[in-house]
Design an enzyme around this catalytic site. Structure first.
Site, PDB file in Angstrom:
ATOM      1  N   ARG A   1      13.738 -43.275  30.254  1.00 28.45           N
ATOM      2  CA  ARG A   1      14.795 -43.625  31.193  1.00 28.45           C
ATOM      3  C   ARG A   1      15.907 -42.578  31.084  1.00 28.45           C
ATOM      4  O   ARG A   1      16.113 -41.982  30.013  1.00 28.45           O
ATOM      5  CB  ARG A   1      15.388 -44.997  30.861  1.00 28.45           C
ATOM      6  CG  ARG A   1      14.505 -46.171  31.263  1.00 28.45           C
ATOM      7  CD  ARG A   1      14.394 -46.342  32.762  1.00 28.45           C
ATOM      8  NE  ARG A   1      13.586 -47.495  33.140  1.00 28.45           N
ATOM      9  CZ  ARG A   1      12.312 -47.447  33.523  1.00 28.45           C
ATOM     10  NH1 ARG A   1      11.680 -46.283  33.576  1.00 28.45           N
ATOM     11  NH2 ARG A   1      11.668 -48.539  33.878  1.00 28.45           N
TER      12      ARG A   1
ATOM     13  N   HIS B   1      11.178 -39.654  39.391  1.00 28.31           N
ATOM     14  CA  HIS B   1      10.768 -40.919  38.772  1.00 28.31           C
ATOM     15  C   HIS B   1       9.391 -41.357  39.290  1.00 28.31           C
ATOM     16  O   HIS B   1       9.257 -42.474  39.790  1.00 28.31           O
ATOM     17  CB  HIS B   1      11.826 -42.028  39.009  1.00 28.31           C
ATOM     18  CG  HIS B   1      11.642 -43.207  38.083  1.00 28.31           C
ATOM     19  ND1 HIS B   1      12.688 -43.983  37.642  1.00 28.31           N
ATOM     20  CD2 HIS B   1      10.517 -43.740  37.517  1.00 28.31           C
ATOM     21  CE1 HIS B   1      12.222 -44.944  36.854  1.00 28.31           C
ATOM     22  NE2 HIS B   1      10.907 -44.810  36.767  1.00 28.31           N
TER      23      HIS B   1
HETATM   24  P1  NDP Z   1       6.055 -50.380  25.010  1.00 31.23           P
HETATM   25  O1  NDP Z   1       6.980 -51.531  24.872  1.00 31.23           O
HETATM   26  O2  NDP Z   1       4.595 -50.629  24.992  1.00 31.23           O
HETATM   27  O3  NDP Z   1       6.368 -49.300  23.884  1.00 31.23           O
HETATM   28  C1  NDP Z   1       7.653 -48.999  23.497  1.00 31.23           C
HETATM   29  C2  NDP Z   1       7.587 -48.138  22.250  1.00 31.23           C
HETATM   30  O4  NDP Z   1       8.921 -47.758  21.902  1.00 31.23           O
HETATM   31  C3  NDP Z   1       7.010 -48.879  21.046  1.00 31.23           C
HETATM   32  O5  NDP Z   1       6.195 -48.026  20.296  1.00 31.23           O
HETATM   33  C4  NDP Z   1       8.259 -49.258  20.255  1.00 31.23           C
HETATM   34  O6  NDP Z   1       8.053 -49.372  18.870  1.00 31.23           O
HETATM   35  C5  NDP Z   1       9.147 -48.060  20.534  1.00 31.23           C
HETATM   36  N1  NDP Z   1      10.558 -48.402  20.309  1.00 31.23           N
HETATM   37  C6  NDP Z   1      11.318 -49.298  20.958  1.00 31.23           C
HETATM   38  N2  NDP Z   1      12.553 -49.349  20.432  1.00 31.23           N
HETATM   39  C7  NDP Z   1      12.569 -48.447  19.443  1.00 31.23           C
HETATM   40  C8  NDP Z   1      13.550 -48.021  18.515  1.00 31.23           C
HETATM   41  N3  NDP Z   1      14.789 -48.566  18.496  1.00 31.23           N
HETATM   42  N4  NDP Z   1      13.214 -47.084  17.606  1.00 31.23           N
HETATM   43  C9  NDP Z   1      11.968 -46.554  17.595  1.00 31.23           C
HETATM   44  N5  NDP Z   1      10.985 -46.911  18.452  1.00 31.23           N
HETATM   45  C10 NDP Z   1      11.286 -47.837  19.351  1.00 31.23           C
HETATM   46  O7  NDP Z   1       6.489 -49.643  26.359  1.00 31.23           O
HETATM   47  P2  NDP Z   1       5.583 -48.751  27.314  1.00 31.23           P
HETATM   48  O8  NDP Z   1       4.898 -47.740  26.494  1.00 31.23           O
HETATM   49  O9  NDP Z   1       4.766 -49.612  28.201  1.00 31.23           O
HETATM   50  O10 NDP Z   1       6.725 -48.080  28.227  1.00 31.23           O
HETATM   51  C11 NDP Z   1       7.752 -47.318  27.645  1.00 31.23           C
HETATM   52  C12 NDP Z   1       8.810 -46.981  28.671  1.00 31.23           C
HETATM   53  O11 NDP Z   1       8.334 -45.994  29.572  1.00 31.23           O
HETATM   54  C13 NDP Z   1       9.237 -48.103  29.612  1.00 31.23           C
HETATM   55  O12 NDP Z   1      10.132 -48.997  28.970  1.00 31.23           O
HETATM   56  C14 NDP Z   1       9.884 -47.354  30.732  1.00 31.23           C
HETATM   57  O13 NDP Z   1      11.252 -47.130  30.442  1.00 31.23           O
HETATM   58  C15 NDP Z   1       9.154 -46.011  30.737  1.00 31.23           C
HETATM   59  N6  NDP Z   1       8.292 -45.850  31.922  1.00 31.23           N
HETATM   60  C16 NDP Z   1       8.562 -44.801  32.769  1.00 31.23           C
HETATM   61  C17 NDP Z   1       7.771 -44.566  33.847  1.00 31.23           C
HETATM   62  C18 NDP Z   1       8.025 -43.404  34.726  1.00 31.23           C
HETATM   63  O14 NDP Z   1       7.382 -43.277  35.778  1.00 31.23           O
HETATM   64  N7  NDP Z   1       8.920 -42.499  34.362  1.00 31.23           N
HETATM   65  C19 NDP Z   1       6.620 -45.429  34.173  1.00 31.23           C
HETATM   66  C20 NDP Z   1       6.428 -46.498  33.234  1.00 31.23           C
HETATM   67  C21 NDP Z   1       7.253 -46.692  32.152  1.00 31.23           C
HETATM   68  P3  NDP Z   1       7.060 -50.503  18.263  1.00 31.23           P
HETATM   69  O15 NDP Z   1       5.671 -50.112  18.741  1.00 31.23           O
HETATM   70  O16 NDP Z   1       7.220 -50.368  16.822  1.00 31.23           O
HETATM   71  O17 NDP Z   1       7.520 -51.805  18.855  1.00 31.23           O
HETATM   72  C1  OXD Z   2       8.173 -48.492  35.010  1.00 37.04           C
HETATM   73  C2  OXD Z   2       8.584 -47.337  35.822  1.00 37.04           C
HETATM   74  O1  OXD Z   2       8.927 -48.922  34.147  1.00 37.04           O
HETATM   75  O2  OXD Z   2       7.882 -47.015  36.812  1.00 37.04           O
HETATM   76  O3  OXD Z   2       7.038 -48.971  35.215  1.00 37.04           O
HETATM   77  O4  OXD Z   2       9.592 -46.708  35.512  1.00 37.04           O
END
Ligand code: NDP
Ligand code: OXD
Length: 309
Positions: free
Chosen positions: A224, A272
């Site tokens: 983000r 995005h």
């Molecule tokens: P998940 O919830 O599956 O994974 C999030 C990861 O971040 C986990 O490994 C988690 O750790 C880690 N995490 C969260 N908080 C912390 C922290 N404080 N310190 C260290 N690690 C942390 O999310 P997704 O993989 O499904 O998606 C991730 C993000 O990608 C979404 O939230 C969104 O913002 C972004 N996104 C962007 C898109 C785009 O088109 N640009 C499309 C889709 C998503 P743990 O495994 O230990 O819980």
């Molecule tokens: C999502 C994105 O969070 O598209 O899925 O950003």
């Protein structure tokens, strides 16, 4: 009872049609044609306005259009007793892995420098670097990060991941928690951000954290916009500390016309769309949750509202 759809960026009618085809008889209300707010017990939303969801007294669950839920939880009036589910989809993970691999390879194969040379009609051989000499660090080893990490190992890169909890992924060194962030960053020739935006991760790519990266590192942010302190990133690029950045997400979207990222020679801007929720792929899991809700079963892919992802 009825499902409300609210989004200003997706084709809401296409989503409604895809849902209706899979659940005939489902009462679907597409914003702004809501009818009686008391009828709404489920909502499929993307970035609803502040206080919007609190206006549905019988709301029983909320589904995000995407993987990220920060745009829903940004609402301080979100009714915290209402569970929320999000998208976890192989298509989305595949799209994100393609995006990450594409931009890591652009950095690795020095495409930015070659394009610059081409514009100046300069024929210049650039010494190759073996993939095994590059370390790619992924912040956020969840549904998306883990798949991207695995794909990168296939190219022979060193891959390291950082998450809240320790991970065991073949060929990927795992760092976790605040205490190991510095050790993780010191390795990364490319830093890929696939974190969710939460109070803990806001502004995580800052002057301090970038200074821990090796000189000449490259940043890819598809998490983000709020993860990056934009002024700090510009400073690091302009002072040649970083070699470049690929940015898919921004503090303000669409990226304002006068934003320096648009024309910065070291920045690649994408709008995005690193990975998108495709209705035909994602609707089945929303339908599954609607059915579970109707049958009184626990929802799947539920967001932990206490941590914000
Ligand atoms: P998940 O919830 O599956 O994974 C999030 C990861 O971040 C986990 O490994 C988690 O750790 C880690 N995490 C969260 N908080 C912390 C922290 N404080 N310190 C260290 N690690 C942390 O999310 P997704 O993989 O499904 O998606 C991730 C993000 O990608 C979404 O939230 C969104 O913002 C972004 N996104 C962007 C898109 C785009 O088109 N640009 C499309 C889709 C998503 P743990 O495994 O230990 O819980
Ligand atoms: C999502 C994105 O969070 O598209 O899925 O950003």
């Amino acid at each position: 009872m009825a499902l409300l759809i609210y989004t200003l960026i997706h084709d809401a009618d296409e989503w409604a049609e895809t849902l209706a085809a899979q659940l005939p008889g489902l009462d679907i209300r597409v914003y702004p044609n809501i009818g009686d707010p008391g009828d709404i017990d489920m909502a499929l939303v993307w970035k609803p306005p502040v206080g919007f969801l609190a206006g549905f007294p019988n709301l029983k669950f909320v589904h995000s259009f995407g993987a990220g839920v920060d745009g829903i939880l940004a609402d301080p009036k979100y009714p915290r007793h209402v569970p929320m589910a999000r998208v976890v989809d192989a298509g989305l993970a595949n799209g994100m892995a393609e995006y990450v691999v594409l931009h890591v390879l652009r950095f690795h194969r020095q495409v930015q420098a070659m394009q610059f040379n081409q514009r100046n009609k300069t024929w210049k051989w650039l010494p190759p670097v073996d993939a095994s000499e590059r370390t790619i660090g992924i912040m956020g080893m969840g549904a998306l990060g883990a798949v991207a990490a695995k794909r990168l190992t296939d190219f022979g890169f060193q891959v390291v991941g950082w998450s809240r909890r320790l991970k065991a992924i073949d060929g990927v060194a795992s760092f976790h928690g605040e205490d190991q962030l510095e050790g993780f960053l010191r390795h990364c020739n490319v830093l890929v951000c696939l974190l969710p935006l939460t109070p803990e991760t806001t502004g995580i790519i800052s002057r301090r954290t970038m200074s821990l990266l090796p000189r000449g590192a490259y940043i890819i942010n598809a998490g983000r916009g709020g993860h990056v302190v934009e002024a700090d990133l510009l400073h690091a690029l302009d002072n040649d500390y970083l070699s470049g950045a690929t940015l898919d997400v921004f503090a303000e979207e669409p990226l304002p016309e006068d934003h320096p990222f648009w024309t910065h020679p070291k920045v690649t801007v994408t709008p995005h769309n690193a990975a998108d929720s495709i209705p035909s792929l994602v609707v089945p899991q929303i339908v599954e949750n609607i059915c579970r809700h109707r049958e009184g079963k626990p929802l799947l892919r539920v967001v932990d509202l206490t941590v914000g992802y």
